[in-house]
Write a protein that holds these residues in place. Structure first.
Motif, PDB file in Angstrom:
ATOM      1  N   ASN A   1       0.206   3.384   3.607  1.00  0.00           N
ATOM      2  CA  ASN A   1      -0.653   4.555   3.770  1.00  0.00           C
ATOM      3  C   ASN A   1      -1.840   4.569   2.808  1.00  0.00           C
ATOM      4  O   ASN A   1      -2.844   5.222   3.064  1.00  0.00           O
ATOM      5  N   LEU A   2      -1.751   3.792   1.718  1.00  0.00           N
ATOM      6  CA  LEU A   2      -2.762   3.890   0.671  1.00  0.00           C
ATOM      7  C   LEU A   2      -3.929   2.957   0.996  1.00  0.00           C
ATOM      8  O   LEU A   2      -4.228   2.020   0.260  1.00  0.00           O
ATOM      9  N   ASN A   3      -4.593   3.211   2.115  1.00  0.00           N
ATOM     10  CA  ASN A   3      -5.602   2.285   2.616  1.00  0.00           C
ATOM     11  C   ASN A   3      -6.773   2.095   1.657  1.00  0.00           C
ATOM     12  O   ASN A   3      -7.316   0.991   1.547  1.00  0.00           O
TER      13      ASN A   3
ATOM     14  N   LYS B 281      -1.107   8.718   7.503  1.00  0.00           N
ATOM     15  CA  LYS B 281      -1.285   7.675   6.491  1.00  0.00           C
ATOM     16  C   LYS B 281      -2.742   7.398   6.132  1.00  0.00           C
ATOM     17  O   LYS B 281      -3.301   7.988   5.224  1.00  0.00           O
ATOM     18  N   GLY B 282      -3.405   6.479   6.856  1.00  0.00           N
ATOM     19  CA  GLY B 282      -4.733   6.016   6.469  1.00  0.00           C
ATOM     20  C   GLY B 282      -5.848   7.016   6.649  1.00  0.00           C
ATOM     21  O   GLY B 282      -6.954   6.783   6.149  1.00  0.00           O
TER      22      GLY B 282
ATOM     23  N   PRO C 201      -3.600  -2.432   0.053  1.00  0.00           N
ATOM     24  CA  PRO C 201      -4.744  -1.544   0.288  1.00  0.00           C
ATOM     25  C   PRO C 201      -5.913  -2.301   0.900  1.00  0.00           C
ATOM     26  O   PRO C 201      -6.145  -3.482   0.588  1.00  0.00           O
TER      27      PRO C 201
ATOM     28  N   ALA D 106       0.847  -1.202   0.000  1.00  0.00           N
ATOM     29  CA  ALA D 106       0.000   0.000   0.000  1.00  0.00           C
ATOM     30  C   ALA D 106       0.880   1.249   0.000  1.00  0.00           C
ATOM     31  O   ALA D 106       0.716   2.162   0.808  1.00  0.00           O
TER      32      ALA D 106
ATOM     33  N   ARG E 236      -6.419  -0.533   9.379  1.00  0.00           N
ATOM     34  CA  ARG E 236      -5.399  -1.501   8.953  1.00  0.00           C
ATOM     35  C   ARG E 236      -5.558  -2.848   9.644  1.00  0.00           C
ATOM     36  O   ARG E 236      -5.315  -3.899   9.052  1.00  0.00           O
TER      37      ARG E 236
ATOM     38  N   THR F  63     -13.102   9.795   3.382  1.00  0.00           N
ATOM     39  CA  THR F  63     -12.623   8.478   3.811  1.00  0.00           C
ATOM     40  C   THR F  63     -13.595   7.845   4.801  1.00  0.00           C
ATOM     41  O   THR F  63     -13.914   6.653   4.702  1.00  0.00           O
TER      42      THR F  63
ATOM     43  N   SER G 117      -5.413   8.268   3.078  1.00  0.00           N
ATOM     44  CA  SER G 117      -4.627   7.468   2.131  1.00  0.00           C
ATOM     45  C   SER G 117      -3.505   8.259   1.472  1.00  0.00           C
ATOM     46  O   SER G 117      -3.010   7.876   0.404  1.00  0.00           O
TER      47      SER G 117
END
Length: 454
Positions: A57-59, A276-277, A420, A53, A255, A322, A280
């Motif tokens: 971070n790219l949830n 990060k999440g 992800p 990810a 996560r 998000t 993303s």
């Protein structure tokens, strides 16, 4: 895209971009042409499953339409505003975050990312307690700014020393390689807490303002705390008047299958750092979630810190979107299902299948596979902090993954499974099959090495 376009990207990068954590002349980064969902691709059209990810971070994956739409809508309305003024999306996101964290929390201080979130959390704890020292684990990463890199326990700290002399490092629990010679998770918890309390006493509880802990150690091993450990840390903090800071930069926002990882451990920190999440990484954003007691402390005292882009509207708009995606698409339930039904049984099967797999551990979509030369001795496949020829076995594993269309997240003698959160079951199984094949390559190399030395 044409070969000329790729060549220009590569040339500009090599001539003008200074890269993180790199010997500049020894790297040749792959130009990326695009991405969608759980994949990205190069200029030749080769696609890679993004099993890291990016930097965990790219949830919600590449180019999520709801996140892109949020950026467009906010940019059309108000692209930016300074943090001293009130802003609707900033306030809305702060309310969503504090509600998700629980009733013990009151406010959010927004930052640009995880490192400055940890910097400011430590600043708050020191001011609140009037005590300077901060304790952090050896196996940890908290960022590369001045205080954060001092708190970091892994070798990236070394080149930045001398560091903050008021930081004290300690060993956290690690049942597979127990520094306490324990014979199981329960004993690991007991001995790790005894050791931590001894360290507090010997360092002087009256001098310690905070203990900063990654709820689940991330880059340095995906070390899930054994039962009762975090509750024990909370009890020690209460006993000695120490602020408990939970670093949730990597594990926060789904996560592990929880909105925040600490929520699965029946514990409530005083401060929670995130990044990060939260959105993303579509626009840089981090922050500190602040308990009611600490927030109230600053009601009549100035907080001596700030950032030009604190709570940037574009970043906050993506954060609000998000939360909407998480609720609409059942992200937390999906993560738990994929972790329990797909990842865990496959990885545990590798313990029997692959001579090179010494341990697997994790939760949700956050797992580590620890590779060894010998299961009995637990000798790591490559030495701690290995580089160059010493790291060749892991480099071969990574190369095999990339050749098969998977971009892994590898660190020292481990590879991590942290794609992800929107990954499909088909993609997840396909990616795990690629890792399975790459582990077979390592097994064969070990067999050849054994035959050579026999």
């Amino acid at each position: 895209m044409t070969t000329e376009e790729e060549a220009l990207v590569r040339a500009n990068d090599r001539s003008h971009v200074f890269h993180s954590w790199s010997v500049q002349g020894a790297i040749n980064p792959m130009p990326v042409a695009g991405g969608l969902g759980s994949e990205f691709w190069d200029y030749d059209g080769k696609r890679y499953l993004d099993f890291g990810a990016q930097l965990v971070n790219l949830n919600l994956g590449h180019q999520h339409p709801a996140l892109i739409a949020a950026i467009h809508a906010q940019a059309d309305r108000l692209a930016t505003i300074q943090p001293a003024l009130a802003n609707d999306v900033r306030g809305e996101l702060a309310a969503l975050v504090t509600d998700a964290a629980g009733e013990s929390f009151a406010k959010v201080f927004f930052t640009n990312g995880g490192a400055d979130a940890n910097e400011n959390a430590v600043r708050m704890a020191r001011l609140f307690t009037g005590k300077r020292k901060v304790m952090a684990m050896y196996r940890s990463y908290h960022g590369s700014t001045s205080t954060a890199i001092s708190l970091t326990g892994d070798p990236r700290r070394w080149a930045n020393e001398p560091s903050d002399p008021s930081v004290v490092h300690f060993h956290g629990p690690y049942p597979y390689r127990s520094p306490f010679y324990s014979d199981g998770p329960e004993q690991e918890t007991e001995r790790a807490l005894e050791y931590l309390e001894q360290t507090i006493v010997l360092e002087g509880a009256a001098t310690i303002g905070a203990i900063l802990i990654e709820t689940i150690v991330g880059t340095n091993g995906v070390l899930v705390p054994p039962p009762g450990y975090l509750k024990g840390v909370r009890a020690l903090c209460d006993k000695y008047g120490i602020v408990y800071i939970a670093d949730e930069v990597m594990v926060g926002f789904g996560r592990t299958g929880e909105m925040f990882a600490y929520q699965a451990h029946d514990v409530v920190p005083d401060l929670v750092t995130f990044a990060k999440g939260i959105n993303s990484g579509y626009v840089p954003l981090g922050g500190v979630i602040i308990s009611r007691a600490i927030a109230e402390y600053f009601d009549d005292k100035m907080f001596p810190g700030g950032l030009t882009y604190s709570g940037h509207p574009l970043a906050c708009a993506v954060g609000v979107a998000t939360f909407g995606v998480f609720e609409r698409d059942g992200i937390l339930a999906h993560v738990k299902d994929m972790g329990e039904r797909v990842v865990e049984p496959i990885l545990k099967g590798w313990l029997e299948k692959h001579p090179c797999v010494g341990d697997v551990r994790g939760v949700g979509l956050f797992w580590a596979i620890e590779l060894v030369k010998d299961k009995a001795t637990r000798e790591p496949l490559v030495p701690f902090n290995a580089s160059g020829a010493d790291a060749a076995p892991m480099a071969a594993f990574v190369a095999a993954c990339k050749a098969a269309g998977l971009w892994p997240f590898a660190h020292f003698n481990r590879t991590h499974v942290c794609p992800p959160l929107v990954i499909t079951e088909e993609e997840l199984r396909r990616g795990l099959a690629i890792i399975d094949d790459a582990l077979t390559v390592v097994d064969r190399a070990l067999t050849v090495a054994d035959a050579t030395t026999a």
